[in-house]
Design a protein around this motif. Structure first.
Motif, mmCIF file in Angstrom:
data_model
loop_
_atom_site.group_PDB
_atom_site.id
_atom_site.type_symbol
_atom_site.label_atom_id
_atom_site.label_comp_id
_atom_site.label_asym_id
_atom_site.label_seq_id
_atom_site.Cartn_x
_atom_site.Cartn_y
_atom_site.Cartn_z
ATOM 1 N N GLU A 189 -4.491 -15.928 -7.922
ATOM 2 C CA GLU A 189 -4.075 -14.529 -7.955
ATOM 3 C C GLU A 189 -3.357 -14.131 -9.240
ATOM 4 N N THR A 190 -2.595 -15.029 -9.832
ATOM 5 C CA THR A 190 -1.889 -14.676 -11.073
ATOM 6 C C THR A 190 -2.885 -14.320 -12.169
ATOM 7 N N ALA A 191 -3.936 -15.119 -12.291
ATOM 8 C CA ALA A 191 -4.973 -14.847 -13.290
ATOM 9 C C ALA A 191 -5.676 -13.526 -12.991
ATOM 10 N N ARG A 192 -5.897 -13.256 -11.699
ATOM 11 C CA ARG A 192 -6.530 -11.989 -11.316
ATOM 12 C C ARG A 192 -5.706 -10.801 -11.796
ATOM 13 N N LEU A 193 -4.405 -10.808 -11.509
ATOM 14 C CA LEU A 193 -3.547 -9.673 -11.845
ATOM 15 C C LEU A 193 -3.376 -9.524 -13.357
ATOM 16 N N LEU A 194 -3.291 -10.643 -14.063
ATOM 17 C CA LEU A 194 -3.231 -10.571 -15.525
ATOM 18 C C LEU A 194 -4.535 -10.001 -16.084
ATOM 19 N N ILE B 293 -9.004 -1.929 -9.928
ATOM 20 C CA ILE B 293 -7.726 -1.710 -9.225
ATOM 21 C C ILE B 293 -7.955 -1.635 -7.722
ATOM 22 N N MET B 294 -9.034 -0.984 -7.320
ATOM 23 C CA MET B 294 -9.320 -0.862 -5.890
ATOM 24 C C MET B 294 -9.601 -2.230 -5.274
ATOM 25 N N ARG B 295 -10.483 -3.021 -5.897
ATOM 26 C CA ARG B 295 -10.870 -4.316 -5.341
ATOM 27 C C ARG B 295 -9.771 -5.372 -5.478
ATOM 28 N N ASP B 296 -9.158 -5.429 -6.653
ATOM 29 C CA ASP B 296 -8.291 -6.561 -6.978
ATOM 30 C C ASP B 296 -6.811 -6.301 -6.730
ATOM 31 N N VAL B 297 -6.463 -5.054 -6.464
ATOM 32 C CA VAL B 297 -5.066 -4.743 -6.135
ATOM 33 C C VAL B 297 -4.973 -4.169 -4.727
ATOM 34 N N TYR B 298 -5.618 -3.019 -4.512
ATOM 35 C CA TYR B 298 -5.460 -2.336 -3.217
ATOM 36 C C TYR B 298 -6.066 -3.143 -2.075
ATOM 37 N N GLN B 299 -7.342 -3.520 -2.190
ATOM 38 C CA GLN B 299 -8.010 -4.214 -1.094
ATOM 39 C C GLN B 299 -7.562 -5.670 -0.949
ATOM 40 N N THR B 300 -6.944 -6.204 -1.973
ATOM 41 C CA THR B 300 -6.468 -7.583 -1.908
ATOM 42 C C THR B 300 -5.026 -7.676 -1.454
ATOM 43 N N HIS B 301 -4.169 -6.777 -1.946
ATOM 44 C CA HIS B 301 -2.737 -6.908 -1.703
ATOM 45 C C HIS B 301 -2.126 -5.773 -0.873
ATOM 46 N N ASP C 99 -4.176 -3.159 1.405
ATOM 47 C CA ASP C 99 -4.862 -2.928 2.687
ATOM 48 C C ASP C 99 -6.223 -3.637 2.687
ATOM 49 N N PRO C 100 -6.248 -4.920 3.007
ATOM 50 C CA PRO C 100 -7.504 -5.675 3.013
ATOM 51 C C PRO C 100 -8.517 -5.169 4.025
ATOM 52 N N ASN C 101 -8.052 -4.412 5.017
ATOM 53 C CA ASN C 101 -8.943 -3.947 6.080
ATOM 54 C C ASN C 101 -9.336 -2.480 5.935
ATOM 55 N N ALA C 102 -9.145 -1.931 4.764
ATOM 56 C CA ALA C 102 -9.483 -0.522 4.547
ATOM 57 C C ALA C 102 -10.964 -0.277 4.841
ATOM 58 N N ASP C 103 -11.270 0.833 5.547
ATOM 59 C CA ASP C 103 -12.663 1.139 5.868
ATOM 60 C C ASP C 103 -13.374 1.713 4.643
ATOM 61 N N GLU C 104 -14.701 1.744 4.697
ATOM 62 C CA GLU C 104 -15.511 2.145 3.546
ATOM 63 C C GLU C 104 -15.220 3.577 3.100
#
Length: 485
Positions: A111-116, A345-353, A355-360
């Protein structure tokens, strides 16, 4: 002038109509971000060509050709070499079924590499989008200057930014990809027609020699000896690093129907990028023998296309098509570089950290909101850059931020089994830090080093990529991941 405005208006109307139509087809994130993973090889070639050949080529490389002449034909070499290596990457990337580059970093390094990676990508791409706005504004301003529709450069930039943001927000990659094909075709045809016309107008080689001698620019006819070795590194390495790890290219690979199609498209892209990039620089070089006003050099292709508009129907049509193509390519590039950070940002921040269960439905809505938010940030950056740098310099800076920070770790993730999490993380940090610090060092300190010829002549790319690759290798060997020992 009315003729050009009519063609431009028709073009914008077609784009807007397509965006609205495609917006009704968006049902989920896959549709919005990677065009439903449905793109054929030839559509991929068109969208990758139009995405890469943007303001950095149309205004950056062309502007450099105005400054230095024939020697600028070497500038596409960096990106062409990068695409050649991409042919080894395309199929492998498509098989991952991802949406973003930071997802690949996360799978390999955590995750650290992802956020960087997210941070480096957003910083670089906001700069790239910002100068697309400036370029779009410059085209609109030039077209309308002297007409009853004349507007200020600031207003023109605002209108360009507004259209780009709205168009990207509507349908994401699914609309951008298909309009890119049309843009690529029109761009190639208009440049192929423009070059012989410009060559004839300039009087061929002898006419250009005479014209440049009269301007005191005889060196514009020389190919060798114009750029020093360090300048070649400064000019060629940033685009090479960017395209080899460019999230736009990877997004197109993710959008391909299959891995084989992604690889075929990338092989074809080598040829098309070479042809179009060379035509852009060649046209700018010949045109620079016809333009004596230094202030016009920054927008040499826009200036020469605009000058065609009063030379009869066929030449006016060529000028109108060139101007329309230029702004079309600018819009296409800006859309792509705006969509990628929003998706990231949507995939790697919002949906990961968050709301992982956000609907389409929520994901698509928030993705569009992110496009608007990031578009406004880039608009602010465009004002900061509007007077301080050339398009060529802005492009190199943005390419270096991304290329030095992300490309080494990304390529290692695909091909080097011994690369470690710590090696990748320190590599990304070093790439970001050295790029920013090297660029600002002269503004912070005044000492013998910052006043030296080495510092003044060396772009950030060389120390940044050296630090990034060194950290990647050294820390991977010193601190291997436990599972890889």
């Amino acid at each position: 002038m009315a003729f050009t405005i009519t063609i431009m208006g028709l073009y914008f109307a077609i784009l807007a109509g397509l965006g609205i139509y495609k917006a009704t087809k968006i049902k989920n994130q896959t549709d919005f971000s990677v065009a439903g993973r449905s793109l054929s090889p030839w559509i991929l070639v068109g969208t990758m060509l139009a995405t890469w050949v943007g303001t950095g080529s149309i205004l950056g490389n062309a502007g450099k050709a105005y400054q230095t002449g024939l020697a600028a034909l070497i500038l596409p070499l960096g990106s062409i070499c990068g695409i050649i290596l991409l042919t080894r990457v395309a199929g492998k990337v498509r098989s991952y079924e991802k949406f973003t580059v930071p997802e690949i970093l996360a799978d390999r390094y955590g995750e650290t590499a992802r956020l960087l990676g997210v941070f480096a990508l957003v910083c670089a791409y906001m700069v790239i989008v910002s100068y697309q706005y400036n370029a779009g504004g410059a085209v609109l301003f030039t077209i309308l200057e002297g007409s009853s529709f004349q507007i200020s450069l600031k207003t023109a930039t605002f209108l360009a930014a507004t259209f780009i943001i709205i168009y990207t927000m509507l349908a994401g990659l699914v609309s951008v990809a298909y309009t890119d094909v049309g843009n690529g075709i029109i761009m190639t045809i208009s440049l192929m027609i423009a070059f012989p016309f410009l060559w004839y107008t300039a009087g061929g080689w002898s006419g250009m020699e005479t014209a440049f001698a009269g301007m005191g620019k005889s060196g514009h006819m020389d190919f060798w000896g114009v750029y020093s070795n360090i300048e070649l590194v400064n000019f060629l390495l940033p685009p090479f690093l960017l395209i080899l790890g460019d999230a736009n290219m990877y997004q197109r690979f993710f959008a391909s129907k299959d891995a084989e199609g992604a690889t075929k498209a990338t092989f074809a892209l080598i040829f098309f990028v070479a042809i179009v990039e060379i035509l852009i620089i060649a046209c700018a070089w010949v045109a620079s023998s016809l333009i004596t006003e230094e202030t016009k050099g920054k927008y040499i292709l826009i200036t020469i296309a605009h000058s065609f508009l009063n030379h009869g129907f066929l030449i006016s049509l060529l000028g109108a098509l060139m101007l329309t193509t230029i702004i079309g390519i600018i819009i296409s590039t800006a859309d792509s570089y705006l969509l990628v950070p929003a998706t990231t940002i949507m995939r790697d921040v919002y949906q990961t950290h968050v709301d992982p269960n956000a609907d389409e439905k929520t994901v698509v809505l928030l993705s569009r909101a992110l496009v608007v938010a990031l578009g406004l940030i880039a608009f602010g950056v465009s004002y900061a850059f509007s007077k301080s740098e050339t398009f060529f310099t802005k492009a190199l800076y943005a390419y270096t931020i991304y290329g030095a920070a992300i490309t080494p770790a990304l390529v290692a993730a695909l091909f080097w089994e011994k690369v470690s999490n710590i090696g990748a993380i320190t590599s990304i940090i070093a790439g970001i830090f050295i790029t920013i610090m090297w660029s600002e060092l002269g503004n912070i300190f005044s000492n013998s080093f910052t006043q030296s010829e080495f510092y003044k002549s060396t772009d950030a790319v060389l120390p940044a990529i050296f630090a990034s690759v060194s950290c990647l290798i050294i820390f991977s060997l010193l601190f291997p991941d436990k599972a890889k020992k």
